[in-house]
Design a protein around this motif. Structure first.
Motif, short mmCIF file in Angstrom:
data_model
loop_
_atom_site.label_atom_id
_atom_site.label_comp_id
_atom_site.label_asym_id
_atom_site.label_seq_id
_atom_site.Cartn_x
_atom_site.Cartn_y
_atom_site.Cartn_z
N ALA A 141 0.86 -1.18 0.00
CA ALA A 141 0.00 0.00 0.00
C ALA A 141 0.90 1.23 0.00
N PHE A 142 0.34 2.35 -0.36
CA PHE A 142 1.07 3.61 -0.35
C PHE A 142 0.42 4.55 0.65
N VAL A 143 1.21 5.37 1.30
CA VAL A 143 0.70 6.44 2.14
C VAL A 143 0.46 7.62 1.22
N SER A 144 -0.78 8.10 1.16
CA SER A 144 -1.12 9.25 0.32
C SER A 144 -1.07 10.49 1.20
N LEU A 145 -0.22 11.42 0.82
CA LEU A 145 0.02 12.62 1.61
C LEU A 145 -0.49 13.83 0.83
N GLY A 146 -1.60 14.40 1.26
CA GLY A 146 -2.16 15.60 0.63
C GLY A 146 -1.53 16.84 1.23
N VAL A 147 -1.03 17.73 0.38
CA VAL A 147 -0.36 18.95 0.85
C VAL A 147 -1.09 20.17 0.30
N ASP A 148 -0.69 21.36 0.81
CA ASP A 148 -1.42 22.59 0.51
C ASP A 148 -0.91 23.40 -0.67
N ASP A 149 0.34 23.15 -1.11
CA ASP A 149 0.85 23.95 -2.23
C ASP A 149 1.94 23.18 -2.98
N ASP A 150 2.26 23.71 -4.18
CA ASP A 150 3.23 23.04 -5.04
C ASP A 150 4.62 22.96 -4.42
N ALA A 151 5.05 24.03 -3.76
CA ALA A 151 6.39 24.05 -3.16
C ALA A 151 6.52 22.98 -2.09
N GLN A 152 5.49 22.84 -1.27
CA GLN A 152 5.50 21.80 -0.23
C GLN A 152 5.52 20.41 -0.86
N ALA A 153 4.74 20.22 -1.92
CA ALA A 153 4.71 18.93 -2.62
C ALA A 153 6.10 18.59 -3.16
N GLU A 154 6.74 19.54 -3.81
CA GLU A 154 8.07 19.32 -4.39
C GLU A 154 9.11 19.01 -3.31
N ARG A 155 9.08 19.77 -2.20
CA ARG A 155 10.06 19.59 -1.13
C ARG A 155 9.93 18.21 -0.49
N ILE A 156 8.70 17.84 -0.13
CA ILE A 156 8.47 16.56 0.54
C ILE A 156 8.79 15.41 -0.41
N PHE A 157 8.37 15.52 -1.67
CA PHE A 157 8.63 14.46 -2.64
C PHE A 157 10.14 14.24 -2.79
N ALA A 158 10.89 15.32 -2.96
CA ALA A 158 12.34 15.21 -3.13
C ALA A 158 13.01 14.59 -1.91
N ALA A 159 12.57 15.00 -0.72
CA ALA A 159 13.17 14.45 0.50
C ALA A 159 12.87 12.97 0.66
N LEU A 160 11.64 12.56 0.39
CA LEU A 160 11.29 11.14 0.49
C LEU A 160 11.95 10.31 -0.60
N ALA A 161 12.15 10.89 -1.77
CA ALA A 161 12.75 10.16 -2.90
C ALA A 161 14.25 9.96 -2.73
N ASP A 162 14.89 10.76 -1.86
CA ASP A 162 16.34 10.66 -1.66
C ASP A 162 16.71 9.25 -1.19
N GLY A 163 17.42 8.52 -2.02
CA GLY A 163 17.82 7.15 -1.71
C GLY A 163 16.75 6.12 -2.03
N GLY A 164 15.62 6.57 -2.55
CA GLY A 164 14.52 5.67 -2.87
C GLY A 164 14.37 5.51 -4.38
N ALA A 165 13.19 5.08 -4.80
CA ALA A 165 12.91 4.84 -6.21
C ALA A 165 11.62 5.56 -6.60
N VAL A 166 11.71 6.45 -7.56
CA VAL A 166 10.53 7.18 -8.05
C VAL A 166 9.73 6.24 -8.94
N ARG A 167 8.45 6.08 -8.64
CA ARG A 167 7.55 5.28 -9.47
C ARG A 167 6.84 6.14 -10.50
N MET A 168 6.51 7.37 -10.11
CA MET A 168 5.92 8.34 -11.03
C MET A 168 6.48 9.70 -10.65
N PRO A 169 7.18 10.36 -11.56
CA PRO A 169 7.78 11.65 -11.22
C PRO A 169 6.73 12.68 -10.83
N MET A 170 7.14 13.64 -10.03
CA MET A 170 6.25 14.74 -9.63
C MET A 170 5.89 15.53 -10.88
#
Length: 144
Positions: free
Chosen positions: A80-109
């Motif tokens: 399963a995936f944890v779906s994280l709803g955020v309030d703006d594009d900058a927050q989405a980009e920052r959180i996505f990049a931090a979580l992707a560090d050392g991980g594997a992107v399944r669908m790019p932002m």
């Protein structure tokens, strides 16, 4: 009623929850090791450094998890995936990049018909994440 995601790890629960707290701007997680169980030697001597229960307060919901006990296999995942709803594009980009560090992107932002920004990844701890800055329902047909 509320639904809170529960994540399993194989010895990296404390590290993962510390990282999630930092990335998501949450207070330090509450952690209970197997050795701290009121049942005493819960999980045996090999479980002493493993986390029996982790809890991260994210306001409207909590993220919970634990390390599997020694000898119990960690299922391949994520299931399963944890779906994280955020309030703006900058927050989405920052959180996505931090979580992707050392991980594997399944669908790019990216921009989609349903979201200003949406992406999927599996982080370095094996947890699946979807990061979403949703569009308003009336805004869906105007997506670029």
């Amino acid at each position: 009623m509320r639904i809170d995601p529960y994540l399993y790890f194989d010895g990296s629960c404390a590290e993962a929850f510390a990282a999630y707290a930092a990335i998501l701007g949450a207070p330090a997680p509450q952690l209970m090791a197997y050795a701290e169980s009121p049942d005493g030697d819960c999980g045996g001597p090999d479980a002493a450094g493993r986390i029996m229960h982790a809890w991260l307060d994210l306001g409207a919901f909590a993220l919970m998890g634990s390390d599997v006990p020694p000898g119990m296999p960690l299922p391949a995942g994520p299931h399963a995936f944890v779906s994280l709803g955020v309030d703006d594009d900058a927050q989405a980009e920052r959180i996505f990049a931090a979580l992707a560090d050392g991980g594997a992107v399944r669908m790019p932002m990216e921009s989609t018909f349903f979201a200003h920004r949406f992406g999927m990844l599996v982080d370095r701890f094996g947890t699946g994440w979807m990061v979403l800055h949703a569009r308003a329902c009336g805004d869906m047909e105007t997506a670029a």
